[in-house]
Design a protein around this motif. Sequence first.
Motif, PDB file in Angstrom:
ATOM      1  N   GLU A  48       0.816  -1.209   0.000  1.00 41.20           N
ATOM      2  CA  GLU A  48       0.000   0.000   0.000  1.00 41.20           C
ATOM      3  C   GLU A  48       0.850   1.259   0.000  1.00 41.20           C
ATOM      4  N   ARG A  49       2.151   1.094   0.240  1.00 36.67           N
ATOM      5  CA  ARG A  49       3.051   2.247   0.314  1.00 36.67           C
ATOM      6  C   ARG A  49       4.420   1.832  -0.210  1.00 36.67           C
ATOM      7  N   GLY A  50       5.235   2.805  -0.576  1.00 39.43           N
ATOM      8  CA  GLY A  50       6.561   2.534  -1.093  1.00 39.43           C
ATOM      9  C   GLY A  50       7.584   2.357   0.016  1.00 39.43           C
ATOM     10  N   PRO A  51       8.849   2.119  -0.341  1.00 39.45           N
ATOM     11  CA  PRO A  51       9.908   1.929   0.655  1.00 39.45           C
ATOM     12  C   PRO A  51      10.017   3.101   1.631  1.00 39.45           C
ATOM     13  N   ALA A  52       9.607   4.291   1.214  1.00 34.10           N
ATOM     14  CA  ALA A  52       9.683   5.442   2.113  1.00 34.10           C
ATOM     15  C   ALA A  52       8.812   5.240   3.352  1.00 34.10           C
ATOM     16  N   GLY A  53       7.810   4.355   3.249  1.00 34.80           N
ATOM     17  CA  GLY A  53       6.946   4.082   4.389  1.00 34.80           C
ATOM     18  C   GLY A  53       7.683   3.472   5.560  1.00 34.80           C
ATOM     19  N   LEU A  54       8.834   2.822   5.286  1.00 32.73           N
ATOM     20  CA  LEU A  54       9.627   2.220   6.356  1.00 32.73           C
ATOM     21  C   LEU A  54      10.300   3.275   7.220  1.00 32.73           C
ATOM     22  N   ALA A  55      10.459   4.472   6.657  1.00 34.02           N
ATOM     23  CA  ALA A  55      11.120   5.551   7.397  1.00 34.02           C
ATOM     24  C   ALA A  55      10.139   6.587   7.915  1.00 34.02           C
ATOM     25  N   SER A  56       8.845   6.306   7.791  1.00 36.31           N
ATOM     26  CA  SER A  56       7.862   7.305   8.225  1.00 36.31           C
ATOM     27  C   SER A  56       7.730   7.387   9.742  1.00 36.31           C
ATOM     28  N   LEU A  57       8.085   6.308  10.442  1.00 39.88           N
ATOM     29  CA  LEU A  57       8.117   6.293  11.919  1.00 39.88           C
ATOM     30  C   LEU A  57       6.797   6.764  12.511  1.00 39.88           C
ATOM     31  N   GLU A  58       5.718   6.038  12.166  1.00 38.30           N
ATOM     32  CA  GLU A  58       4.378   6.392  12.639  1.00 38.30           C
ATOM     33  C   GLU A  58       3.745   5.214  13.368  1.00 38.30           C
ATOM     34  N   VAL A  59       2.911   5.536  14.346  1.00 35.67           N
ATOM     35  CA  VAL A  59       2.161   4.527  15.076  1.00 35.67           C
ATOM     36  C   VAL A  59       0.776   5.088  15.372  1.00 35.67           C
ATOM     37  N   ALA A  60      -0.240   4.236  15.358  1.00 36.11           N
ATOM     38  CA  ALA A  60      -1.601   4.701  15.622  1.00 36.11           C
ATOM     39  C   ALA A  60      -1.765   5.007  17.108  1.00 36.11           C
ATOM     40  N   GLY A  61      -2.284   6.183  17.425  1.00 40.21           N
ATOM     41  CA  GLY A  61      -2.506   6.573  18.802  1.00 40.21           C
ATOM     42  C   GLY A  61      -3.831   6.054  19.331  1.00 40.21           C
ATOM     43  N   ALA A  62      -4.015   6.148  20.628  1.00 41.79           N
ATOM     44  CA  ALA A  62      -5.233   5.628  21.267  1.00 41.79           C
ATOM     45  C   ALA A  62      -6.478   6.376  20.821  1.00 41.79           C
ATOM     46  N   ASP A  63      -6.336   7.658  20.426  1.00 44.51           N
ATOM     47  CA  ASP A  63      -7.503   8.472  20.062  1.00 44.51           C
ATOM     48  C   ASP A  63      -7.781   8.448  18.560  1.00 44.51           C
ATOM     49  N   GLY A  64      -7.123   7.500  17.854  1.00 45.10           N
ATOM     50  CA  GLY A  64      -7.360   7.392  16.420  1.00 45.10           C
ATOM     51  C   GLY A  64      -6.427   8.223  15.568  1.00 45.10           C
ATOM     52  N   ARG A  65      -5.639   9.083  16.206  1.00 46.58           N
ATOM     53  CA  ARG A  65      -4.677   9.888  15.452  1.00 46.58           C
ATOM     54  C   ARG A  65      -3.388   9.100  15.230  1.00 46.58           C
ATOM     55  N   THR A  66      -2.571   9.616  14.327  1.00 44.70           N
ATOM     56  CA  THR A  66      -1.271   9.002  14.065  1.00 44.70           C
ATOM     57  C   THR A  66      -0.191   9.753  14.832  1.00 44.70           C
TER      58      THR A  66
ATOM     59  N   ALA B 200      -3.190   2.087  11.340  1.00 46.43           N
ATOM     60  CA  ALA B 200      -4.000   1.498  12.406  1.00 46.43           C
ATOM     61  C   ALA B 200      -3.996  -0.025  12.319  1.00 46.43           C
ATOM     62  N   GLU B 201      -4.129  -0.561  11.107  1.00 42.31           N
ATOM     63  CA  GLU B 201      -4.102  -2.019  10.946  1.00 42.31           C
ATOM     64  C   GLU B 201      -2.732  -2.576  11.319  1.00 42.31           C
ATOM     65  N   LEU B 202      -1.667  -1.870  10.921  1.00 42.30           N
ATOM     66  CA  LEU B 202      -0.314  -2.309  11.254  1.00 42.30           C
ATOM     67  C   LEU B 202      -0.098  -2.298  12.767  1.00 42.30           C
ATOM     68  N   THR B 203      -0.539  -1.236  13.428  1.00 43.43           N
ATOM     69  CA  THR B 203      -0.372  -1.125  14.874  1.00 43.43           C
ATOM     70  C   THR B 203      -1.173  -2.207  15.595  1.00 43.43           C
ATOM     71  N   GLY B 204      -2.301  -2.615  15.034  1.00 46.87           N
ATOM     72  CA  GLY B 204      -3.094  -3.688  15.634  1.00 46.87           C
ATOM     73  C   GLY B 204      -2.343  -5.001  15.679  1.00 46.87           C
ATOM     74  N   GLY B 205      -1.462  -5.232  14.721  1.00 47.76           N
ATOM     75  CA  GLY B 205      -0.574  -6.385  14.749  1.00 47.76           C
ATOM     76  C   GLY B 205      -1.232  -7.728  14.503  1.00 47.76           C
ATOM     77  N   ASP B 206      -2.448  -7.767  13.949  1.00 44.84           N
ATOM     78  CA  ASP B 206      -3.116  -9.043  13.674  1.00 44.84           C
ATOM     79  C   ASP B 206      -2.653  -9.550  12.316  1.00 44.84           C
ATOM     80  N   ILE B 207      -1.511 -10.247  12.321  1.00 42.82           N
ATOM     81  CA  ILE B 207      -0.901 -10.675  11.063  1.00 42.82           C
ATOM     82  C   ILE B 207      -1.766 -11.716  10.361  1.00 42.82           C
ATOM     83  N   SER B 208      -2.382 -12.626  11.112  1.00 38.25           N
ATOM     84  CA  SER B 208      -3.230 -13.651  10.500  1.00 38.25           C
ATOM     85  C   SER B 208      -4.387 -13.015   9.730  1.00 38.25           C
ATOM     86  N   ALA B 209      -5.000 -11.976  10.313  1.00 44.21           N
ATOM     87  CA  ALA B 209      -6.105 -11.297   9.631  1.00 44.21           C
ATOM     88  C   ALA B 209      -5.615 -10.626   8.352  1.00 44.21           C
ATOM     89  N   MET B 210      -4.420 -10.043   8.389  1.00 44.62           N
ATOM     90  CA  MET B 210      -3.871  -9.408   7.190  1.00 44.62           C
ATOM     91  C   MET B 210      -3.620 -10.439   6.104  1.00 44.62           C
TER      92      MET B 210
END
Length: 465
Positions: A187-205, A274-284
């Motif tokens: 869904e994203r290019g290699p630059a996504g590996l350096a974006s350093l983002e995580v989903a916050g508890a309030d839905g924000r990044t 958000a899906e990445l932060t959820g960490g449900d690899i089987s669902a992915m």
Amino acid sequence: MTDTLTPAEAPAAEAPGSPRQLKRSIGVVGGTLLTLSCVTPASTLFVVVPDLFGSLGTATALTIAVGSLLCVAVAFCYAELGTLIPSAGGEYAMVSTLAGRLAGWLVFVLSLLVVMVVPPVIAMGTADYLAPIAHLDPALTGAGVMLLATLAGLLDLRANAWITGVFLVLEVIAAAVVAVLGFAHAERGPAGLASLEVAGADGRTDTVTALLVVSGLAIALFITQGFSTAVYLSEELENPRRNVARTVLATLAISTVIILVPVVAITLGASDVAELTGGDISAMVTAWSNSAVGTFVSLCVALAIVNAGIVMVIQNSRVLFASARDKAWPRPVNEGLARLGRFGSPWVATLAVGVPGAALCFVNLDTLYGVTGVSVTGMYLLVAVAALLARRGRHHHTSAWRMPLWPAVPVVLIVVLGYILTQQEPVHLAWTGGITAVATLYWALYLRPRRTTRWLVTLPDDARD
């Protein structure tokens, strides 16, 4: 794979009162299969890595990559010390010989903490991955896995090399499927590996800070930590002066690829942060393919966890066996743990690892991943100190594999690992520090006053100059 099944020579008759020794029965291939199985790439990917995704998001791959680079320096230390002192005692034998008996005892306690806690924690993840075919209680399933691993650990080591080798192939296939699907649905290019983002508890990044990455390195070090199993098996490896280093370095390289490539693919293939932060690899995986593929991957992971349990029980029983042979405990305990069964395995020590491990599956172990990360980091730090001292006196002329860039490698490693420890959660540091303090009291009140009869590190006869 012929060296996996090299016929073991019958053990020579032991002189009365001489320390019991394990027989050399495996080569590089067998040792690498067993060691890779202890790294458990698939179970690590599916059980441990999701926790990192939850705290580090898109920075997970970067953190594991940095941790793997640090592990190269750690592997250099293990390879040199493991060929210099090839003992089933692993870290504690190396550190005791080179840095003193108290330092060796503390390393033993840290390693014992790791090896007793990690197998049941991973085993309890089995139920989640058997869910496509049966809904099982995690604690009961984990206990069953530990007991099964214990029974397998009682067998001949060469037989276990084949068992774990077959399971290892399946878990590598599962990791490869995840990698292919993740890259195919990027869904994203290699630059996504350096974006350093995580989903916050309030839905924000939220942005992942450098301090969070450093804090996560303790778990990242733990992810590829299993390469140290080659040192525990060094007493059973043929030609350990050569084969220990080969097994350590080959295992680290292979396991890093097996783990890191799918992590990169998952990071790129997740639909959003958000899906990445959820960490449900089987669902992915199911979303990328279909339920049949998701079920196949889940079952492979379940087998990988069983595989990990078998190898961890094998490794950990060798540590207890060696500690008893080196007289770390009161005499009745030493005599029991040092007994060898008909297959040449330390059967009492195997039961002493597996049965309590099954019981631990019924205990809440949520905080113990953090404690394990602190313990692994502290253990690596003491091993680096021993590596810094490995070329003093008579050890300078001992035949052994020697790391490049010595002494810079252990010095830099000591500084970096010390800093990583300062960035860990205070509660995890407190737990590990408390256990270390109790161990130091045992040393001061029981072992040190009996220094001529207790905690006497033993080396195999063919490892002595």
